[in-house]
Design an enzyme around this catalytic site. Structure first.
Site, mmCIF file in Angstrom:
data_model
loop_
_atom_site.group_PDB
_atom_site.id
_atom_site.type_symbol
_atom_site.label_atom_id
_atom_site.label_comp_id
_atom_site.label_asym_id
_atom_site.label_seq_id
_atom_site.Cartn_x
_atom_site.Cartn_y
_atom_site.Cartn_z
ATOM 1 N N ARG A 147 0.820 -1.232 0.000
ATOM 2 C CA ARG A 147 0.000 0.000 0.000
ATOM 3 C C ARG A 147 0.848 1.273 0.000
ATOM 4 O O ARG A 147 0.381 2.339 0.380
ATOM 5 C CB ARG A 147 -0.984 0.039 1.165
ATOM 6 N N LYS A 197 3.723 11.594 -11.343
ATOM 7 C CA LYS A 197 2.924 10.673 -12.163
ATOM 8 C C LYS A 197 3.700 9.376 -12.354
ATOM 9 O O LYS A 197 4.883 9.414 -12.704
ATOM 10 C CB LYS A 197 2.653 11.272 -13.539
ATOM 11 N N GLU A 230 11.563 18.374 -24.463
ATOM 12 C CA GLU A 230 10.785 18.855 -23.305
ATOM 13 C C GLU A 230 11.367 20.157 -22.760
ATOM 14 O O GLU A 230 10.647 21.017 -22.277
ATOM 15 C CB GLU A 230 10.729 17.788 -22.202
ATOM 16 N N LYS A 232 9.075 23.033 -13.941
ATOM 17 C CA LYS A 232 8.072 21.958 -13.853
ATOM 18 C C LYS A 232 7.584 21.797 -12.412
ATOM 19 O O LYS A 232 6.390 21.667 -12.150
ATOM 20 C CB LYS A 232 8.616 20.623 -14.387
ATOM 21 N N GLU A 261 -3.427 17.709 -11.818
ATOM 22 C CA GLU A 261 -3.746 18.116 -13.185
ATOM 23 C C GLU A 261 -5.221 18.474 -13.375
ATOM 24 O O GLU A 261 -5.908 17.949 -14.235
ATOM 25 C CB GLU A 261 -3.334 17.027 -14.192
ATOM 26 N N ARG A 275 -1.606 22.723 -14.714
ATOM 27 C CA ARG A 275 -0.625 21.702 -15.085
ATOM 28 C C ARG A 275 -0.802 21.265 -16.539
ATOM 29 O O ARG A 275 0.147 20.784 -17.176
ATOM 30 C CB ARG A 275 -0.746 20.498 -14.140
ATOM 31 N N ASN A 295 1.247 19.937 -21.419
ATOM 32 C CA ASN A 295 0.892 19.122 -22.590
ATOM 33 C C ASN A 295 1.108 19.873 -23.901
ATOM 34 O O ASN A 295 0.710 19.376 -24.955
ATOM 35 C CB ASN A 295 -0.569 18.671 -22.502
ATOM 36 N N HIS A 348 1.842 18.129 -27.137
ATOM 37 C CA HIS A 348 1.560 16.710 -26.907
ATOM 38 C C HIS A 348 0.223 16.258 -27.490
ATOM 39 O O HIS A 348 0.012 15.068 -27.654
ATOM 40 C CB HIS A 348 1.607 16.386 -25.410
ATOM 41 N N HIS A 394 0.953 13.183 -29.476
ATOM 42 C CA HIS A 394 0.405 11.853 -29.176
ATOM 43 C C HIS A 394 -0.289 11.264 -30.398
ATOM 44 O O HIS A 394 -0.208 10.056 -30.653
ATOM 45 C CB HIS A 394 -0.601 11.925 -28.021
ATOM 46 N N HIS A 440 8.914 9.504 -29.044
ATOM 47 C CA HIS A 440 8.068 10.481 -28.369
ATOM 48 C C HIS A 440 8.579 11.914 -28.576
ATOM 49 O O HIS A 440 7.813 12.810 -28.931
ATOM 50 C CB HIS A 440 7.989 10.132 -26.879
HETATM 51 N N1 LIG Z 1 5.763 10.273 -15.346
HETATM 52 C C1 LIG Z 1 5.854 11.299 -16.144
HETATM 53 O O1 LIG Z 1 5.482 12.423 -15.804
HETATM 54 C C2 LIG Z 1 6.453 11.105 -17.503
HETATM 55 C C3 LIG Z 1 6.763 12.226 -18.292
HETATM 56 C C4 LIG Z 1 7.357 12.012 -19.530
HETATM 57 C C5 LIG Z 1 7.625 10.723 -19.965
HETATM 58 N N2 LIG Z 1 7.302 9.660 -19.165
HETATM 59 C C6 LIG Z 1 7.605 8.276 -19.589
HETATM 60 O O2 LIG Z 1 9.014 8.165 -19.686
HETATM 61 C C7 LIG Z 1 9.326 7.117 -20.596
HETATM 62 C C8 LIG Z 1 10.439 7.583 -21.504
HETATM 63 O O3 LIG Z 1 11.562 7.890 -20.713
HETATM 64 P P1 LIG Z 1 13.041 7.869 -21.307
HETATM 65 O O4 LIG Z 1 13.058 8.635 -22.573
HETATM 66 O O5 LIG Z 1 13.965 8.233 -20.212
HETATM 67 O O6 LIG Z 1 13.182 6.337 -21.774
HETATM 68 P P2 LIG Z 1 13.943 5.062 -21.177
HETATM 69 O O7 LIG Z 1 13.796 4.956 -19.729
HETATM 70 O O8 LIG Z 1 13.481 3.915 -22.002
HETATM 71 O O9 LIG Z 1 15.469 5.375 -21.530
HETATM 72 C C9 LIG Z 1 15.874 5.457 -22.881
HETATM 73 C C10 LIG Z 1 17.032 4.495 -23.164
HETATM 74 O O10 LIG Z 1 18.224 5.021 -22.610
HETATM 75 C C11 LIG Z 1 18.871 4.043 -21.795
HETATM 76 N N3 LIG Z 1 19.565 4.791 -20.753
HETATM 77 C C12 LIG Z 1 19.026 5.385 -19.672
HETATM 78 N N4 LIG Z 1 19.951 6.087 -19.012
HETATM 79 C C13 LIG Z 1 21.115 5.906 -19.676
HETATM 80 C C14 LIG Z 1 22.438 6.387 -19.473
HETATM 81 N N5 LIG Z 1 22.732 7.242 -18.490
HETATM 82 N N6 LIG Z 1 23.393 5.983 -20.344
HETATM 83 C C15 LIG Z 1 23.088 5.170 -21.399
HETATM 84 N N7 LIG Z 1 21.854 4.708 -21.640
HETATM 85 C C16 LIG Z 1 20.878 5.074 -20.786
HETATM 86 C C17 LIG Z 1 17.757 3.171 -21.317
HETATM 87 O O11 LIG Z 1 18.228 1.893 -20.939
HETATM 88 C C18 LIG Z 1 16.854 3.111 -22.541
HETATM 89 O O12 LIG Z 1 17.335 2.149 -23.437
HETATM 90 C C19 LIG Z 1 8.040 6.780 -21.324
HETATM 91 O O13 LIG Z 1 7.547 5.556 -20.858
HETATM 92 C C20 LIG Z 1 7.096 7.910 -20.943
HETATM 93 O O14 LIG Z 1 5.744 7.502 -20.910
HETATM 94 C C21 LIG Z 1 6.734 9.833 -17.951
#
Ligand SMILES: NC(=O)c1ccc[n+]([C@@H]2O[C@H](COP(=O)([O-])OP(=O)(O)OC[C@H]3O[C@@H](n4cnc5c(N)ncnc54)[C@H](O)[C@@H]3O)[C@@H](O)[C@H]2O)c1
Length: 352
Positions: free
Chosen positions: A114, A136, A178, A219, A229, A233, A237, A240, A244, A256
């Site tokens: 929990r 999030k 971003e 942010k 949101e 907030r 987007n 986006h 999207h 993305h």
């Molecule tokens: N929660 C939120 O508010 C929010 C906001 C934006 C995006 N997201 C989510 O985030 C995700 C995308 O995140 P991302 O772009 O970080 O992708 P990711 O976590 O898949 O990382 C991208 C790639 O880089 C590699 N990597 C990570 N750190 C590294 C480093 N220091 N050196 C070498 N390789 C490295 C990872 O293994 C992966 O292959 C999506 O699922 C998206 O929905 C969430």
């Protein structure tokens, strides 16, 4: 820096994660969640720092790198590993990785027993400026992305810029999409700092530090006003709504950040139509400096509109957008008719 009043966000090079976590929460048992790319590079160093500060690291769970790990199957496996390791309600989870590990780890921490404490150790630029701050968390279903989730604020975010040295340049661009978005929304110092985009893309530590600090504080400020949101907030987007649609219409073949880049150009076109301010050229210049495309190939505008219509954030009959009255002056919930939305999408599509 503090995000709202709730939790510290530390940004720097060579951070002592164990000591920072000891200052932010009570030292005790913990587990480390990471992925198969980041784990071999950095998990050992993080474990040593945690142990030196008195943490007992009961388990390191390494999930396959990539979006596929934001699944119910991987989520279930992580929960079971924590249970087998004996992590209790007063334990903490350290999420070491990009947005995937952060979103998965966040949902694990929100639901295991929990709710346990969560510490975000973002390793991608996107995770540092965006996903690690804001609370999030989420998983994907075969039916759509981020359909499962919860809000959980971390107890600490520690963004070590040293991790970015191993990050591929394309992934840096994804984070910079971003950063550009937030600079356009924020105006002021963050917008001014966008002149360092090319330096940041080349890996310049000073430029990256300035952009990460200013983005994350922007942010955090927006989120602190509206954690769930319900209002402002929504400005985050920007780009986006079309983004999207492009991503979904490409069957998620389009990255993305690339989708959001072209999405921002389309939404700048709509902003020009609605408010008469022409920021389109500015968008294109900044996005190119960040190594991002401003057009997308091989998609049909009707498919993109269809995907936008199915987007979970859409309410009512009209498309609603965040638009820019000018730099630093976003307006959210602007209704735009089908025809205008279609022509803005068409403008960012190129024949294959
Ligand atoms: N929660 C939120 O508010 C929010 C906001 C934006 C995006 N997201 C989510 O985030 C995700 C995308 O995140 P991302 O772009 O970080 O992708 P990711 O976590 O898949 O990382 C991208 C790639 O880089 C590699 N990597 C990570 N750190 C590294 C480093 N220091 N050196 C070498 N390789 C490295 C990872 O293994 C992966 O292959 C999506 O699922 C998206 O929905 C969430």
């Amino acid at each position: 820096m503090r995000a709202g009043e709730a939790y510290p966000v530390e940004v720097g090079c060579g951070l002592d994660v164990g000591a920072l976590a000891a200052a932010a929460l009570e030292v005790g048992d913990c587990a480390l969640l990471t992925d198969s790319t980041v784990g071999p590079l950095y998990a050992g160093r993080v474990r040593r720092s945690l142990r030196a500060a008195g943490w007992r690291v009961l388990e390191t769970v390494e999930v396959p790198a990539g979006e596929g790990s934001k699944s119910l199957a991987v989520y279930g496996e992580v929960l079971r590993r924590l249970a087998r390791a004996g992590l209790m309600r007063d334990g903490a989870l350290f999420a070491l990785g990009g947005g995937v590990v952060g979103d998965l780890g966040g949902f694990v921490a929100a639901s295991y027993m929990r709710g346990i404490s969560l510490v975000m150790l973002p390793t991608t630029l996107l995770a540092m400026v965006d996903s690690s701050v804001g609370g999030k968390t989420g998983l994907d279903l075969p039916e759509g992305k981020n359909l499962v989730g919860a809000f959980l604020q971390p107890r600490l975010v520690a963004a070590d810029l040293g991790f970015l040295e191993s990050l591929p340049r394309r992934e840096l661009s994804m984070g910079l999409a971003e950063v550009v978005k937030m600079g356009l929304l924020a105006g002021g110092r963050l917008f001014g700092a966008l002149q360092r985009l090319a330096e940041a893309l080349a890996g310049d530590a000073g430029a990256l530090e300035e952009l990460v600090l200013l983005s994350v504080s922007f942010k955090a400020g927006v989120v602190a006003e509206d954690e769930r949101e319900r209002g402002r907030r929504a400005i985050l987007n920007y780009g986006h709504t079309v983004g999207h649609g492009l991503e979904a219409a490409s069957g998620y073949g389009l990255a993305h950040g690339e989708a959001v880049a072209a999405g921002m150009v389309a939404e700048a076109l709509l902003s020009r139509r609605v408010f008469g301010t022409d920021l389109v050229g500015l968008h294109e210049r900044l996005l190119r400096e960040a190594g991002l495309p401003v057009r997308v190939r091989g998609l049909e505008a009707a498919e993109v509109l269809g995907a936008m219509r199915r987007d979970k954030k859409r309410r009512g009959g009209e498309h609603r957008f965040v638009l820019l009255r000018e730099v630093g002056r976003p307006v959210w919930g602007v209704e735009v008719g089908e025809e205008e939305a279609l022509s803005a999408v068409e403008a960012v599509l190129e024949a294959a």
